[in-house]
Design an enzyme around this catalytic site. Structure first.
Site, PDB file in Angstrom:
ATOM      1  N   ASP A 163       3.566   7.279 -12.985  1.00  0.00           N
ATOM      2  CA  ASP A 163       2.859   6.755 -11.817  1.00  0.00           C
ATOM      3  C   ASP A 163       2.159   5.458 -12.218  1.00  0.00           C
ATOM      4  O   ASP A 163       1.867   5.237 -13.401  1.00  0.00           O
ATOM      5  CB  ASP A 163       1.835   7.771 -11.311  1.00  0.00           C
ATOM      6  CG  ASP A 163       1.152   7.318 -10.025  1.00  0.00           C
ATOM      7  OD1 ASP A 163       1.854   6.853  -9.114  1.00  0.00           O
ATOM      8  OD2 ASP A 163      -0.088   7.419  -9.945  1.00  0.00           O
ATOM      9  N   GLU A 220      -9.414  -2.216  -0.637  1.00  0.00           N
ATOM     10  CA  GLU A 220      -8.704  -1.028  -0.157  1.00  0.00           C
ATOM     11  C   GLU A 220      -8.052  -0.274  -1.312  1.00  0.00           C
ATOM     12  O   GLU A 220      -8.050   0.959  -1.333  1.00  0.00           O
ATOM     13  CB  GLU A 220      -7.632  -1.423   0.865  1.00  0.00           C
ATOM     14  CG  GLU A 220      -8.177  -2.069   2.132  1.00  0.00           C
ATOM     15  CD  GLU A 220      -8.375  -3.576   1.985  1.00  0.00           C
ATOM     16  OE1 GLU A 220      -8.251  -4.099   0.851  1.00  0.00           O
ATOM     17  OE2 GLU A 220      -8.664  -4.220   3.014  1.00  0.00           O
ATOM     18  N   HIS A 230      -8.105   4.218  -5.941  1.00  0.00           N
ATOM     19  CA  HIS A 230      -8.046   4.629  -7.355  1.00  0.00           C
ATOM     20  C   HIS A 230      -9.375   4.510  -8.091  1.00  0.00           C
ATOM     21  O   HIS A 230      -9.518   5.048  -9.199  1.00  0.00           O
ATOM     22  CB  HIS A 230      -6.966   3.857  -8.109  1.00  0.00           C
ATOM     23  CG  HIS A 230      -7.020   2.362  -7.956  1.00  0.00           C
ATOM     24  ND1 HIS A 230      -8.110   1.599  -8.313  1.00  0.00           N
ATOM     25  CD2 HIS A 230      -6.065   1.488  -7.510  1.00  0.00           C
ATOM     26  CE1 HIS A 230      -7.844   0.324  -8.091  1.00  0.00           C
ATOM     27  NE2 HIS A 230      -6.617   0.217  -7.597  1.00  0.00           N
TER      28      HIS A 230
END
Length: 234
Positions: free
Chosen positions: A7, A52, A57
């Site tokens: 990822d 954003e 994260h």
């Protein structure tokens, strides 16, 4: 069979302008985690992090000060994924970012044929959705309580568990040495070929002569139409 579940986290959504700031992966061999992982936070080299994206994260520019650049970790990551299938959720996004990062360094792009997209698998298996990673964790009873923010390594670990469920569940792993999963160009499972090798030497019988005699005596009391007589004759 070796697979890398991976990822990325990025400064934003535009792969042409934004940069990878976190990269994580876990290694599976025959669908079992080996304990080998890859994880780095990455300096985006002056590219600002969109608000954003940071809300998703939680990584700030201050968190990345002093971290290696992508060029610093590229060879290590290429060695980690060498020869393995690559598995990601919404893989087009992650591969798009990685290929542009590798392209900036003059590395060949990652072949899409070696990539499995778990989002495509999930949409095929659960067409009514939802098929986000969190939704799939809930569907399969996978504990994602630690996931208050997106994170490349944690998401890879959760996705590895989801992936096993998507391709048939943990019980299927009992025969995974004999299973070959064919993946088409869209990252979807096209076919599963299961071949179980014959035992080279037959197992010795476990019944004793006394047990055989007792069984025959019992069958003799059941009458001439007893099923056991037909089975024995066959």
């Amino acid at each position: 069979m070796r697979e890398i579940i991976f990822d990325t986290e990025t400064t934003g959504l535009d792969s042409r302008e934004d940069r990878v700031i976190e990269l994580g992966g876990v290694e599976l061999v025959n669908r079992y985690p080996t304990g080998r992982t890859f994880h780095h936070y990455i300096d985006p080299q002056g590219r600002p992090i969109h608000a954003e994206a940071q809300a998703v994260h939680g990584i700030s520019a201050a968190d990345l000060q002093g971290k290696p650049t992508f060029s610093d970790i590229a060879e290590e990551f290429l060695a980690f994924i060498d020869g393995a299938k690559l598995v990601a959720h919404n893989a087009t996004f992650d591969i798009g970012f990685l290929n542009l990062e590798f392209g900036r360094l003059g590395h060949p792009v990652i072949d899409p044929g070696r990539v499995v997209d778990t989002l495509a698998l999930a949409r095929r298996r659960h067409p009514m959705g939802p098929n986000s990673l969190d939704a799939l964790c809930r569907r399969y009873g996978i504990d994602n309580g630690r996931r208050t923010k997106h994170g490349a390594l944690l998401d890879s670990e959760l996705l590895a568990e989801v992936y096993i469920e998507l391709i048939g569940g943990k019980q299927a792993a009992l025969i995974l040495d004999a299973v070959a999963v064919q993946v088409n160009g869209a990252g979807e499972v096209a076919d599963i070929d299961i071949t179980i090798a014959a035992r080279p030497i037959a197992l010795p019988p476990r019944l004793t002569d006394a047990e055989r005699a007792a069984h025959a005596g019992l069958v003799g009391t059941l009458g001439e139409k007893a099923l056991w007589l037909r089975v024995g004759a066959g």
